[in-house]
Design an enzyme around this catalytic site. Structure first.
Site, short mmCIF file in Angstrom:
data_model
loop_
_atom_site.label_atom_id
_atom_site.label_comp_id
_atom_site.label_asym_id
_atom_site.label_seq_id
_atom_site.Cartn_x
_atom_site.Cartn_y
_atom_site.Cartn_z
N HIS A 159 2.23 4.51 -3.33
CA HIS A 159 1.01 4.55 -4.14
C HIS A 159 0.74 6.00 -4.60
O HIS A 159 0.83 6.94 -3.79
CB HIS A 159 -0.17 4.04 -3.32
N ASP A 310 -8.82 2.73 -3.71
CA ASP A 310 -8.15 2.22 -4.91
C ASP A 310 -7.21 1.06 -4.57
O ASP A 310 -7.16 0.06 -5.29
CB ASP A 310 -7.35 3.34 -5.58
#
Length: 353
Positions: A159, A310
């Site tokens: 990520h 997120d």
């Protein structure tokens, strides 16, 4: 939100932690495990207690996990108000708060929607898989309550937010070396090792840790030479290598003088960073003429906490389209013979039904 993490918290818990650890066949397969695990735990407890004393008496992992969880939930309330309010729970695999304790709390709170959010960035059936197996056992037994809708965040080692947080900490460590020789500093990424018996049955962990390292080096512009090495081997059986300590000795033999140690598979400080990396390996390296600085663990990094928010927010928004689990988590290791893994994957794919 449910966080899956594991490590001992305080010295008095060390024996129970070690016993639970060695009883887990998903992590460390042992012959006669029920009898051998308590014996190993008893023998290793004094040594591990001494190590905890040397780092201040206990592990800060629960404190940092709570900071991360609180920050994540607060950001999620802003990012995804349609599913707010968000609440995090901590479920450790071997130390308090254990999954069964968290299950009781979630049941008392009347939780009806839960996300099993592993805090291991890279997936292994011996870590994330073992934690999901335990969730499955408790969930099927009704320990969390009835009619909970489950989904899983099973891996996130590439990520962008995670990669950025790691890269920034590496840059801060590199800045401690003279600018004239900074580019010669070796970046030594260190991850918890796995028994080769786990690797050889098709576990994806080594591949996924390697992917994290590659992504970090891309972000750094391949500014330095680097290697991925492995730490925390336990017992006489073969484990993934080479070991971090041996790599440092080898670099000294090759004439390298500067090293940054990077914990790439841990999200907060604990005994593997504070004792193994900071006290044991770094001391050995300095004795061999190497100047060592460790990249700070993610701990309370705002960049990392934002990444967690997120990841979880995207997961909640996408679950309706993608289903409760990723495609990858549904695939068992080709050499897997653990029937619980198959049942667990089916259970989560049905949303915990």
């Amino acid at each position: 939100m449910l966080h899956q993490l594991e490590k001992a918290q305080q010295v008095p818990e060390t024996h129970d932690f070690l016993k639970n650890l060695f009883l887990d066949g998903d992590l460390i397969p042992l012959p006669f495990q029920k009898y051998l695990a308590p014996w190993i735990a008893k023998r290793r407890t004094p040594q591990i207690e001494k190590q905890y004393e040397e780092i201040g008496g206990g592990s800060p992992i629960l404190r940092y996990t709570k900071i991360q969880g609180e920050g994540m939930a607060k950001l999620m309330d802003e990012l995804n108000p349609e599913t707010a309010p968000h609440k995090f729970y901590v479920a450790f695999r071997y130390a308090n708060p254990l999954t069964e304790e968290t299950a009781r709390q979630m049941k008392a709170d009347g939780v009806t929607r839960a996300v099993a959010f592993t805090q291991y960035p890279q997936y292994s059936c011996s870590t994330t898989g073992s934690s999901l197996n335990e969730l499955y056992r408790k969930g099927k037994a009704g320990d969390f309550g009835k009619d909970i809708e489950w989904s899983v965040i099973d891996r996130w080692g590439t990520h962008p937010g995670f990669i950025e947080a790691v890269a920034q900490n590496i840059e801060a460590a590199l800045a401690k070396f003279p600018e004239s020789s900074r580019s010669e500093t070796v970046l030594l990424f260190s991850a918890h090792s796995l028994p080769m018996s786990v690797v050889n049955r098709g576990d994806p962990y080594v591949l996924e840790v390697s992917a994290s390292v590659s992504a970090v080096m891309d972000r750094l512009g391949h500014s330095n030479p680097y290697r991925l090495v492995w730490q925390s081997q336990v017992g006489p059986s073969a484990w993934m290598g080479m070991q971090t300590g041996e790599a440092l000795k080898g670099l000294a033999r090759l004439g390298k003088k500067q090293v940054v140690l990077i914990p790439i598979a841990f999200t907060s400080d604990h005994i593997e960073t504070l004792y193994e990396l900071d006290l044991e390996y770094a001391k050995e390296a300095r004795e061999h003429g190497i100047e060592v600085h460790r990249a700070t663990s993610l701990n309370d990094s705002p960049v990392f906490i934002r990444a967690l928010a997120d990841i979880a927010t995207a997961h909640l928004r996408q679950t309706a389209k993608t289903g409760p689990t990723s495609i990858q988590v549904g695939l068992r290791c080709p050499g897997c013979k653990n029937e619980t893994c198959g049942a667990q994957k089916t259970w989560f794919a049905r949303g915990g039904r």
